[in-house]
Design a protein around this motif. Structure first.
Motif, PDB file in Angstrom:
ATOM      1  N   THR A  66       8.377  -3.655 -16.739  1.00  0.00           N
ATOM      2  CA  THR A  66       8.224  -2.410 -15.976  1.00  0.00           C
ATOM      3  C   THR A  66       7.337  -2.557 -14.742  1.00  0.00           C
ATOM      4  OG1 THR A  66       6.363  -1.661 -17.348  1.00  0.00           O
ATOM      5  CG2 THR A  66       8.591  -0.929 -17.990  1.00  0.00           C
ATOM      6  N   GLU A  67       6.484  -3.580 -14.729  1.00  0.00           N
ATOM      7  CA  GLU A  67       5.504  -3.710 -13.640  1.00  0.00           C
ATOM      8  C   GLU A  67       5.673  -4.941 -12.766  1.00  0.00           C
ATOM      9  OE1 GLU A  67       3.302  -1.296 -12.944  1.00  0.00           O
ATOM     10  OE2 GLU A  67       4.131  -0.136 -14.610  1.00  0.00           O
ATOM     11  N   ILE A  68       6.373  -5.945 -13.253  1.00  0.00           N
ATOM     12  CA  ILE A  68       6.514  -7.190 -12.493  1.00  0.00           C
ATOM     13  C   ILE A  68       7.936  -7.255 -11.937  1.00  0.00           C
ATOM     14  CG2 ILE A  68       6.394  -9.719 -12.604  1.00  0.00           C
ATOM     15  CD1 ILE A  68       3.676  -8.281 -13.000  1.00  0.00           C
ATOM     16  N   ASN A  69       8.034  -7.331 -10.606  1.00  0.00           N
ATOM     17  CA  ASN A  69       9.342  -7.269  -9.938  1.00  0.00           C
ATOM     18  C   ASN A  69      10.358  -8.266 -10.480  1.00  0.00           C
ATOM     19  OD1 ASN A  69       8.680  -5.129  -8.264  1.00  0.00           O
ATOM     20  ND2 ASN A  69       7.901  -6.471  -6.650  1.00  0.00           N
ATOM     21  N   GLU A  70       9.909  -9.482 -10.766  1.00  0.00           N
ATOM     22  CA  GLU A  70      10.843 -10.512 -11.244  1.00  0.00           C
ATOM     23  C   GLU A  70      11.506 -10.146 -12.579  1.00  0.00           C
ATOM     24  OE1 GLU A  70       7.633 -12.791  -8.936  1.00  0.00           O
ATOM     25  OE2 GLU A  70       7.710 -11.050 -10.244  1.00  0.00           O
ATOM     26  N   PHE A  71      10.892  -9.256 -13.329  1.00  0.00           N
ATOM     27  CA  PHE A  71      11.394  -8.929 -14.664  1.00  0.00           C
ATOM     28  C   PHE A  71      11.841  -7.475 -14.816  1.00  0.00           C
ATOM     29  CE2 PHE A  71       8.009 -12.172 -15.101  1.00  0.00           C
ATOM     30  CZ  PHE A  71       8.826 -13.251 -15.407  1.00  0.00           C
ATOM     31  N   LYS A  72      11.664  -6.693 -13.750  1.00  0.00           N
ATOM     32  CA  LYS A  72      12.050  -5.279 -13.837  1.00  0.00           C
ATOM     33  C   LYS A  72      13.522  -5.155 -14.190  1.00  0.00           C
ATOM     34  CE  LYS A  72       8.672  -2.798 -11.177  1.00  0.00           C
ATOM     35  NZ  LYS A  72       8.369  -1.993 -10.007  1.00  0.00           N
ATOM     36  N   GLY A  73      13.786  -4.250 -15.092  1.00  0.00           N
ATOM     37  CA  GLY A  73      15.164  -4.000 -15.479  1.00  0.00           C
ATOM     38  C   GLY A  73      15.673  -4.870 -16.608  1.00  0.00           C
TER      39      GLY A  73
END
Length: 96
Positions: A66-73
């Motif tokens: 939820t907070e780190i762009n590389e792992f969002k979604g």
């Protein structure tokens, strides 16, 4: 002082059973590789310690997705070991 060890023993057995049940439910919400981790620490940790680790991991994976762009979604259940390899020390410091 007289102790009723069977009553005390039953308490700890029941507590361990309940904690293990909660841990099994938590494992269903985490990536599959987490189960290997839990099995690996089973002999040297208490059920309550393992449950606390699982709670911490749930919070960590929620943070990553939820907070780190590389792992969002990414759904937490779909998080892979390859994804885990992409976690950087900066991500961990930000989490802490």
């Amino acid at each position: 002082m007289c102790y009723n060890f069977s009553m005390e023993e039953n308490y700890f057995k029941e507590r361990a059973y309940n904690v293990n049940q909660k841990a099994q439910e938590l494992l269903k919400t985490l990536p599959s590789f987490v189960e290997e981790f839990v099995i690996g620490i089973e002999q040297r940790t208490s059920p309550l310690t393992r449950l606390n680790y699982l709670n911490d991991l749930k919070i960590f994976f929620y943070f990553l997705t939820t907070e780190i762009n590389e792992f969002k979604g990414i759904n937490t259940l779909e998080f892979t070991l390859a994804d885990l390899d992409m976690v950087k020390s900066f991500h961990i410091e930000k989490f802490l």
